[in-house]
Design an enzyme around this catalytic site. Structure first.
Site: not given
Lengths: 245, 245
Positions: B50, B52, B110, B197
């Site tokens: 999911r 962001d 990522y 992040r």
């Protein structure tokens, strides 16, 4: 009164090219408007290259005359604060009052980017052309080698009223795989209207084996637009830099 | 009835993340709507990650059940023809009916991209974070090395009701200059909320010399979000791939 030179970068997606025209937003118009907002005097920039609608730039050049006391080098920072985020000045400085960005000998670098794979990449959709049919880079490189040097490039220019000469010199023309893209990079002393996009379109036809690389000499010699390949879409093209020599 | 797995790529700029929510356009909602349009039956995709709002993906995974006679591999091509151009399926195939994209062991990759120079680059404005202050890559690499391995990453997760364990394993974490960008690439068996992040934000603080690289072991050990750096902006983050192991 002083003359300021700016290096102008933009994503061309949302603009109808560089040059001012009625009923359409252009880079030139935004620069004039935002410089007026910043300097509080009417400004008319002179651009080096009138890039087409949808074409991008990292290093277009624009100059303007101003009475401001803001130092030339500070203009870039101040202007970036009020420009839309798809236009960013990459540097500014004072130049001689007779410096003209178009009437000078230059060395221009362009890149044409192609995403060549089965599926498009969403984040590259506006800055590269997508072609799913496999391109043979070796063939494109062989064809590119014929274009290097001084030639009459009339076959590679959109037929417009051409008063001037159609002879130009290409210093370098490379085709390379860079990550997910094929990048055609061309450096020359000047380019005719649509010339880089027609070169890209022709190299792609050759990469797809619709044409042979050794057809290039006849294509150049023929001086006829219909001999070359199609004009590749604008969004793949970026004006990388203009050097004044 | 068969279950189809899709690799989903998107630019997250115009979406409020993956997961369906009221009064906001999400990737999941667009997939459901377009699959209904294509297959003429109500479809409810199950997403693996999911992501962001504003986060991008090259390799998110979604599965759905369907009665269609279109072969699994053809779904990608058919769906791409009707999807908006900032979402593109990168492949599809039939999977076992009990395959669940979230309740499986995975290896996720990522990337966090940073444009680190004096002036922003317009064409990268939505897919990379801009930082004009010079980042010292060597320091970031040194700090990164402490994060590799199995650790309790509670300091690197946004404080939410965490019922599950906050222990994760990072297999690899690299910091490299790629063209105009610094790319932080992290591979692990799973990530806590905002973990990549927060790692990126922490590495940037260290790159700017606001923190020292050897503070990392204490930062991990403390299990306290306030010890780590800020959460870096969403637009720099891309979910590159999910491998089922």
């Amino acid at each position: 009164m002083k003359r300021v030179k700016m290096i102008v970068a933009y994503e061309g997606t949302n603009y109808c090219g560089f040059q001012i025209q009625p009923n359409a937003i252009t880079i030139e118009e935004v620069l004039n408007k935002k410089l007026f907002e910043l300097l509080n005097e009417p400004i008319k920039v002179i651009g080096a290259s009138r890039t087409d609608s949808g074409v991008h730039a990292m290093g277009n050049v624009a100059v303007f005359d101003t009475n401001t006391r803001i130092p030339g080098e500070k203009i870039a920072f101040a202007l970036n604060r009020i420009l839309p985020e798809d236009i960013r000045i990459q540097g500014s400085c004072e130049v001689a009052p007779d410096f003209h960005p178009r009437f000078c000998n230059t060395r221009k670098t362009y890149e044409y980017k192609i995403v060549n794979r089965t599926f498009p990449i969403p984040t590259l959709r506006n800055i590269a052309h997508f072609e799913h049919y496999p391109l043979d880079i070796k063939r494109m490189q062989e064809a590119a080698s014929y274009l290097v040097g001084e030639h009459d490039f009339r076959s590679f220019a959109t037929a417009k009223l051409q008063v001037e000469s159609t002879v130009r010199e290409i210093y370098s023309l490379t085709v390379e795989e860079v990550g997910d893209m094929i990048v055609i990079r061309v450096i020359g002393n000047g380019f005719l209207y649509n010339m880089v996009r027609i070169i890209a379109g022709t190299l792609m036809e050759i990469g797809m084996k619709r044409l042979d690389p050794d057809i290039l000499p006849a294509m150049i010699k023929g001086c006829d637009r219909s001999l070359a390949g199609p004009t590749a879409p604008a969004k793949g093209l970026t004006l990388v830099s203009i050097e004044y020599v």
